[in-house]
Write a protein that holds these residues in place. Structure first.
Motif, PDB file in Angstrom:
ATOM      1  N   HIS A   1       0.820  -1.273   0.026  1.00 53.81           N
ATOM      2  CA  HIS A   1       0.208   0.202   0.028  1.00 53.81           C
ATOM      3  C   HIS A   1       0.666   1.059   0.060  1.00 53.81           C
ATOM      4  O   HIS A   1       1.531   1.598   0.758  1.00 53.81           O
ATOM      5  CB  HIS A   1      -0.775   0.084   1.290  1.00 53.81           C
ATOM      6  CG  HIS A   1      -1.901  -1.598   1.643  1.00 53.81           C
ATOM      7  ND1 HIS A   1      -1.395  -2.189   1.706  1.00 53.81           N
ATOM      8  CD2 HIS A   1      -3.129  -1.082   1.184  1.00 53.81           C
ATOM      9  CE1 HIS A   1      -2.496  -4.010   1.442  1.00 53.81           C
ATOM     10  NE2 HIS A   1      -3.388  -2.421   0.814  1.00 53.81           N
ATOM     11  N   GLU A   2       0.112   2.298  -0.492  1.00 55.50           N
ATOM     12  CA  GLU A   2       1.148   3.333  -0.320  1.00 55.50           C
ATOM     13  C   GLU A   2       0.654   4.474   0.591  1.00 55.50           C
ATOM     14  O   GLU A   2       0.379   3.285   1.909  1.00 55.50           O
ATOM     15  CB  GLU A   2       0.268   4.261  -1.814  1.00 55.50           C
ATOM     16  CG  GLU A   2      -0.236   4.251  -3.186  1.00 55.50           C
ATOM     17  CD  GLU A   2       1.814   4.225  -3.689  1.00 55.50           C
ATOM     18  OE1 GLU A   2       2.522   5.286  -3.065  1.00 55.50           O
ATOM     19  OE2 GLU A   2       1.921   4.057  -4.419  1.00 55.50           O
ATOM     20  N   LEU A   3       1.068   5.107   1.090  1.00 49.86           N
ATOM     21  CA  LEU A   3       1.129   6.050   2.495  1.00 49.86           C
ATOM     22  C   LEU A   3       0.205   6.066   2.848  1.00 49.86           C
ATOM     23  O   LEU A   3      -0.287   6.069   4.451  1.00 49.86           O
ATOM     24  CB  LEU A   3       2.801   6.840   2.729  1.00 49.86           C
ATOM     25  CG  LEU A   3       3.490   6.964   2.541  1.00 49.86           C
ATOM     26  CD1 LEU A   3       4.674   8.198   2.956  1.00 49.86           C
ATOM     27  CD2 LEU A   3       3.828   5.881   3.810  1.00 49.86           C
ATOM     28  N   ASP A   4      -0.658   6.837   2.012  1.00 52.95           N
ATOM     29  CA  ASP A   4      -2.439   7.066   2.755  1.00 52.95           C
ATOM     30  C   ASP A   4      -2.957   6.089   2.551  1.00 52.95           C
ATOM     31  O   ASP A   4      -4.226   5.869   2.095  1.00 52.95           O
ATOM     32  CB  ASP A   4      -2.684   8.112   1.208  1.00 52.95           C
ATOM     33  CG  ASP A   4      -2.825   7.365   0.138  1.00 52.95           C
ATOM     34  OD1 ASP A   4      -2.233   6.275  -0.341  1.00 52.95           O
ATOM     35  OD2 ASP A   4      -3.731   7.936  -0.860  1.00 52.95           O
ATOM     36  N   GLY A   5      -2.589   4.505   1.999  1.00 56.22           N
ATOM     37  CA  GLY A   5      -3.490   3.411   2.178  1.00 56.22           C
ATOM     38  C   GLY A   5      -4.170   2.968   1.421  1.00 56.22           C
ATOM     39  O   GLY A   5      -4.957   1.882   1.134  1.00 56.22           O
ATOM     40  N   THR A   6      -4.059   3.810   0.294  1.00 54.82           N
ATOM     41  CA  THR A   6      -4.156   2.554  -1.348  1.00 54.82           C
ATOM     42  C   THR A   6      -3.406   2.317  -1.469  1.00 54.82           C
ATOM     43  O   THR A   6      -2.748   2.046  -1.621  1.00 54.82           O
ATOM     44  CB  THR A   6      -4.295   4.281  -2.054  1.00 54.82           C
ATOM     45  OG1 THR A   6      -3.164   4.560  -2.709  1.00 54.82           O
ATOM     46  CG2 THR A   6      -5.747   5.021  -2.164  1.00 54.82           C
ATOM     47  N   ARG A   7      -3.922   1.008  -2.032  1.00 52.45           N
ATOM     48  CA  ARG A   7      -2.986   0.148  -2.830  1.00 52.45           C
ATOM     49  C   ARG A   7      -2.151   0.614  -4.175  1.00 52.45           C
ATOM     50  O   ARG A   7      -3.018   0.812  -4.955  1.00 52.45           O
ATOM     51  CB  ARG A   7      -3.834  -1.474  -3.026  1.00 52.45           C
ATOM     52  CG  ARG A   7      -4.786  -2.484  -2.691  1.00 52.45           C
ATOM     53  CD  ARG A   7      -4.147  -3.613  -2.266  1.00 52.45           C
ATOM     54  NE  ARG A   7      -3.437  -4.047  -2.476  1.00 52.45           N
ATOM     55  CZ  ARG A   7      -3.748  -5.109  -3.136  1.00 52.45           C
ATOM     56  NH1 ARG A   7      -5.130  -5.841  -3.013  1.00 52.45           N
ATOM     57  NH2 ARG A   7      -2.953  -6.224  -3.667  1.00 52.45           N
ATOM     58  N   HIS A   8      -1.288  -0.361  -3.921  1.00 54.02           N
ATOM     59  CA  HIS A   8      -0.029  -0.841  -5.149  1.00 54.02           C
ATOM     60  C   HIS A   8      -0.545  -0.268  -6.809  1.00 54.02           C
ATOM     61  O   HIS A   8      -1.771  -1.425  -6.822  1.00 54.02           O
ATOM     62  CB  HIS A   8       1.036  -0.498  -5.142  1.00 54.02           C
ATOM     63  CG  HIS A   8       1.643   0.253  -4.174  1.00 54.02           C
ATOM     64  ND1 HIS A   8       3.097  -0.813  -2.909  1.00 54.02           N
ATOM     65  CD2 HIS A   8       2.090   1.477  -4.245  1.00 54.02           C
ATOM     66  CE1 HIS A   8       3.694  -0.012  -2.193  1.00 54.02           C
ATOM     67  NE2 HIS A   8       2.912   1.127  -2.790  1.00 54.02           N
ATOM     68  N   PRO A   9      -0.746  -0.662  -7.976  1.00 52.54           N
ATOM     69  CA  PRO A   9      -1.454  -0.691  -8.820  1.00 52.54           C
ATOM     70  C   PRO A   9      -1.103  -2.753  -8.540  1.00 52.54           C
ATOM     71  O   PRO A   9       0.071  -3.651  -8.541  1.00 52.54           O
ATOM     72  CB  PRO A   9      -0.365  -1.326 -10.114  1.00 52.54           C
ATOM     73  CG  PRO A   9       0.196   0.691 -10.049  1.00 52.54           C
ATOM     74  CD  PRO A   9       0.950   0.127  -8.456  1.00 52.54           C
ATOM     75  N   TYR A  10      -2.170  -3.968  -8.534  1.00 47.47           N
ATOM     76  CA  TYR A  10      -1.929  -4.768  -8.235  1.00 47.47           C
ATOM     77  C   TYR A  10      -2.826  -6.361  -8.733  1.00 47.47           C
ATOM     78  O   TYR A  10      -3.304  -7.551  -8.790  1.00 47.47           O
ATOM     79  CB  TYR A  10      -3.082  -4.901  -6.597  1.00 47.47           C
ATOM     80  CG  TYR A  10      -4.310  -4.793  -5.822  1.00 47.47           C
ATOM     81  CD1 TYR A  10      -4.763  -3.076  -6.575  1.00 47.47           C
ATOM     82  CD2 TYR A  10      -5.349  -5.390  -7.113  1.00 47.47           C
ATOM     83  CE1 TYR A  10      -5.644  -2.917  -6.708  1.00 47.47           C
ATOM     84  CE2 TYR A  10      -6.687  -4.766  -6.939  1.00 47.47           C
ATOM     85  CZ  TYR A  10      -7.033  -3.641  -6.596  1.00 47.47           C
ATOM     86  OH  TYR A  10      -8.095  -3.177  -6.669  1.00 47.47           O
ATOM     87  N   SER A  11      -3.499  -5.406 -10.118  1.00 44.83           N
ATOM     88  CA  SER A  11      -4.139  -6.194 -10.975  1.00 44.83           C
ATOM     89  C   SER A  11      -4.159  -6.134 -12.485  1.00 44.83           C
ATOM     90  O   SER A  11      -3.495  -4.518 -12.709  1.00 44.83           O
ATOM     91  CB  SER A  11      -5.709  -6.565 -10.831  1.00 44.83           C
ATOM     92  OG  SER A  11      -6.269  -5.546 -11.214  1.00 44.83           O
ATOM     93  N   GLY A  12      -4.546  -6.782 -13.170  1.00 42.43           N
ATOM     94  CA  GLY A  12      -3.813  -5.828 -15.170  1.00 42.43           C
ATOM     95  C   GLY A  12      -5.377  -7.508 -15.771  1.00 42.43           C
ATOM     96  O   GLY A  12      -5.798  -8.552 -15.000  1.00 42.43           O
ATOM     97  N   ARG A  13      -5.239  -6.630 -16.883  1.00 48.03           N
ATOM     98  CA  ARG A  13      -6.322  -7.363 -17.393  1.00 48.03           C
ATOM     99  C   ARG A  13      -6.661  -6.602 -19.821  1.00 48.03           C
ATOM    100  O   ARG A  13      -5.353  -5.889 -19.250  1.00 48.03           O
ATOM    101  CB  ARG A  13      -8.153  -6.397 -17.777  1.00 48.03           C
ATOM    102  CG  ARG A  13      -8.903  -7.780 -18.489  1.00 48.03           C
ATOM    103  CD  ARG A  13     -10.251  -6.040 -17.797  1.00 48.03           C
ATOM    104  NE  ARG A  13      -9.799  -5.098 -18.577  1.00 48.03           N
ATOM    105  CZ  ARG A  13     -10.396  -4.176 -18.186  1.00 48.03           C
ATOM    106  NH1 ARG A  13     -11.536  -4.626 -16.233  1.00 48.03           N
ATOM    107  NH2 ARG A  13     -11.070  -3.028 -18.198  1.00 48.03           N
TER     108      ARG A  13
END
Length: 189
Positions: free
Chosen positions: A170-182
């Motif tokens: 996660h980033e410092l603000d709690g959001t996830r790093h890029p974690y999926s792709g399509r």
């Protein structure tokens, strides 16, 4: 006459609400010209307003240097093998898919040393419960990109490749790093 009976109480209402002061009489003595005292009685709540003066706006002084807002930034050296510029739209990791004979070769940028899993999902509609997708585990590796091949696919059948990177953090603000792709729809050869 009836109208007069209705209007008379309405005309007396402002005098009743305003009291003696509306007529210019002192409320305590009832004499004209005197005014009530301006000091509060004990127990009364008063709002005191004091006149002030406006504060002038700050004017920047020319010629003075100011300290930088942020400290200087130093970037890590770029690995020549990582020269490809991947456009990342969070939370999706970009994918490149190359069709082969009964297989799809998938390449993506490595994200935060996460392990991965990929699968190819058939696109023809199936009535009822959808089948489970066979996920293929992929190690993070040490390079700039990760490449994996999904084999055993049917020639000419449309597929979409899904990518999952469960341990990107996660980033410092709690959001996830890029974690999926399509991917878009691809057809094995």
């Amino acid at each position: 006459m009836r109208l007069m009976k209705l209007l008379l109480p309405l005309l007396a209402l402002p005098v009743a609400l305003g009291g003696c002061s509306m007529l210019g009489l002192d409320s305590a003595t009832g004499t004209p010209g005197s005014s009530a005292s301006a000091t509060p009685e004990s127990g009364d709540n008063w709002l005191v307003v004091a006149n002030g003066s406006a504060t002038p706006s700050p004017v920047p002084s020319p010629g003075k240097s100011r300290p930088p807002v942020l400290p200087p930034v130093k970037f890590l050296p770029v690995d020549p093998g990582c020269a490809k510029d991947w456009t990342v739209a969070k939370p999706l990791i970009p994918l490149e898919v190359v069709p082969g004979a009964g297989k799809l070769t998938v390449t993506w940028p490595r994200q935060y040393n996460s392990d991965y899993r990929i699968t190819a999902v058939k696109q023809p509609l199936i009535f009822g419960k959808q089948p489970d997708y066979p996920w293929q585990a992929v190690a993070a590796g040490s390079g700039c990109t990760v490449t994996a091949t999904i084999s055993g696919l049917k020639k000419g059948t449309p597929y979409i490749v899904w990518l999952d990177a469960p341990n990107t953090g996660h980033e410092l603000d709690g959001t996830r790093h890029p974690y999926s792709g399509r991917s878009g729809v691809v057809y094995p050869l």
